[in-house]
Design a protein around this motif. Structure first.
Motif, PDB file in Angstrom:
ATOM      1  N   ILE A  25       0.862  -1.190   0.000  1.00 29.31           N
ATOM      2  CA  ILE A  25       0.000   0.000   0.000  1.00 29.31           C
ATOM      3  C   ILE A  25       0.899   1.241   0.000  1.00 29.31           C
ATOM      4  CG2 ILE A  25      -1.884   1.228   1.119  1.00 29.31           C
ATOM      5  CD1 ILE A  25      -2.703  -1.311   2.502  1.00 29.31           C
ATOM      6  N   HIS A  26       0.828   2.006  -1.080  1.00 28.23           N
ATOM      7  CA  HIS A  26       1.724   3.149  -1.232  1.00 28.23           C
ATOM      8  C   HIS A  26       1.292   4.336  -0.381  1.00 28.23           C
ATOM      9  CE1 HIS A  26      -1.021   5.581  -3.727  1.00 28.23           C
ATOM     10  NE2 HIS A  26      -1.319   4.487  -4.407  1.00 28.23           N
ATOM     11  N   GLY A  27       2.198   5.304  -0.262  1.00 32.52           N
ATOM     12  CA  GLY A  27       1.939   6.511   0.512  1.00 32.52           C
ATOM     13  C   GLY A  27       1.312   7.603  -0.325  1.00 32.52           C
ATOM     14  N   THR A  28       1.328   8.810   0.226  1.00 33.75           N
ATOM     15  CA  THR A  28       0.772   9.984  -0.447  1.00 33.75           C
ATOM     16  C   THR A  28       1.874  11.035  -0.594  1.00 33.75           C
ATOM     17  OG1 THR A  28      -1.397   9.612   0.564  1.00 33.75           O
ATOM     18  CG2 THR A  28      -0.961  11.811  -0.295  1.00 33.75           C
ATOM     19  N   THR A  50       0.311  -5.026  -5.739  1.00 34.73           N
ATOM     20  CA  THR A  50       0.386  -3.589  -5.496  1.00 34.73           C
ATOM     21  C   THR A  50      -0.708  -2.919  -6.301  1.00 34.73           C
ATOM     22  OG1 THR A  50       2.044  -3.316  -7.247  1.00 34.73           O
ATOM     23  CG2 THR A  50       2.859  -3.560  -4.990  1.00 34.73           C
ATOM     24  N   ARG A  53      -3.988   3.478  -5.133  1.00 34.96           N
ATOM     25  CA  ARG A  53      -5.150   3.723  -4.295  1.00 34.96           C
ATOM     26  C   ARG A  53      -6.156   4.624  -5.012  1.00 34.96           C
ATOM     27  NH1 ARG A  53      -4.031   6.662  -0.068  1.00 34.96           N
ATOM     28  NH2 ARG A  53      -1.781   6.946  -0.054  1.00 34.96           N
ATOM     29  N   HIS A  73     -10.180   4.026   1.992  1.00 40.88           N
ATOM     30  CA  HIS A  73      -8.986   3.272   1.642  1.00 40.88           C
ATOM     31  C   HIS A  73      -8.953   1.904   2.327  1.00 40.88           C
ATOM     32  CE1 HIS A  73      -7.101   6.228  -0.854  1.00 40.88           C
ATOM     33  NE2 HIS A  73      -6.983   7.125   0.110  1.00 40.88           N
ATOM     34  N   ALA A  77      -8.959  -1.735   0.335  1.00 44.28           N
ATOM     35  CA  ALA A  77      -7.931  -2.756   0.527  1.00 44.28           C
ATOM     36  C   ALA A  77      -8.559  -4.088   0.914  1.00 44.28           C
ATOM     37  CB  ALA A  77      -6.934  -2.308   1.597  1.00 44.28           C
ATOM     38  N   GLY A  93       2.881  -1.316   4.262  1.00 45.29           N
ATOM     39  CA  GLY A  93       2.362   0.030   4.015  1.00 45.29           C
ATOM     40  C   GLY A  93       3.402   1.074   4.313  1.00 45.29           C
ATOM     41  N   GLY A  97       0.156   4.863   3.591  1.00 47.46           N
ATOM     42  CA  GLY A  97      -0.176   3.449   3.393  1.00 47.46           C
ATOM     43  C   GLY A  97       0.011   2.636   4.655  1.00 47.46           C
TER      44      GLY A  97
END
Length: 267
Positions: A25-28, A50, A53, A73, A77, A93, A97
């Motif tokens: 789960i990627h970040g922002t 992957t 989002r 979110h 998921a 994450g 994430g």
């Protein structure tokens, strides 16, 4: 690569490898594209999934001007893992994430077998972290008000500094900039680190997270990130902390992460 429909949005999903499921789960701001190299290495240790989002780059939002919340979110998921038959998964994450992964494990323990939290973005643990996060949010919102297309750039500059942004290759800057729509939606939503009303845990809430957890912190990251990681580690039933070199963009396939995933799979 696939498009998977969950909760009214289309998620761009990438799958690599085979074996025990691993969800990244990627970040922002970010996307699965920026995890491509790490995902290839994670795929050597399990079935790596992957995704972008909701609202980020190749995934859709509910509508063009949607506000996106932590609830959205987490629900995405959980639905994604269910649809692709990947429950339970080891969930990795990074930053925002990491907060999503933590809340996923709390709400849906059946979906998570283990957690890797790379500097999870939980900044409501004390007055100092709340003030730091509020200042960061104000700076990002002010930059986005001037030019919405530079919202993602503003997040990057606040989190890692101006030199880190200008030092990125042009292609990487473009990839981050493409995530501005997701940034704006999170600024307008609730529960996330960029939200006006971020998630704040009360005593005992994290007792529900029983999954083995690795919390990873980079030595050059701002002090609030270190305090947040320590706070979370102290409150989870089965968690340990590992420190690595570098800054906030911790490699999702760092050797300490791969060793943890292998040990978890063996157990």
């Amino acid at each position: 690569m696939a498009r998977i429909r969950v909760n009214g949005v289309d998620l761009h999903v990438e799958e690599r490898g085979a074996g025990a499921p691993i969800l990244g789960i990627h970040g922002t701001p970010s996307s699965a594209a920026l995890w491509a190299d790490a995902a290839e290495r994670l795929a050597g240790h399990g079935r790596c999934l992957t995704y972008d989002r909701r609202g980020f780059v190749r995934s859709t939002g509910a509508e063009a001007d949607a506000a996106t919340s932590l609830d959205d979110h987490v629900a995405d998921a959980a639905a994604l893992l269910e649809q692709v038959g990947a429950m339970p998964a080891a969930v990795v994450g990074r930053s925002t994430g990491g907060l999503i992964a933590l809340e996923l494990a709390r709400r849906h323990p059946e979906a998570v077998s283990a957690l890797v939290l790379l500097e999870p973005a939980l900044f409501t643990i004390d007055a100092a972290t709340r003030a730091w996060a509020a200042d960061a949010r104000d700076r990002i919102a002010a930059a986005a008000a001037v030019d919405p297309d530079r919202a993602a750039e503003a997040v990057f500059r606040v989190a890692l500094g101006d030199d880190a942004w200008t030092g990125l290759p042009a292609g990487a800057r473009d990839a981050f900039a493409a995530a501005s729509g997701g940034v704006l939606a999170e600024l307008a939503g609730d529960g996330l680190d960029l939200s006006a009303h971020p998630r704040r845990y009360v005593a005992g809430e994290l007792d529900a997270v029983r999954s083995p957890t690795l919390v990873v912190v980079a030595d050059a990251s701002p002090e609030p990130l270190h305090r947040a990681a320590e706070w979370i580690t102290d409150r989870l039933v089965d968690a340990r902390r590992s420190d690595v070199a570098g800054g906030h963009l911790i490699d999702p396939a760092d050797p300490v992460v791969l060793a943890f995933l292998d040990a978890h799979a063996a157990a």
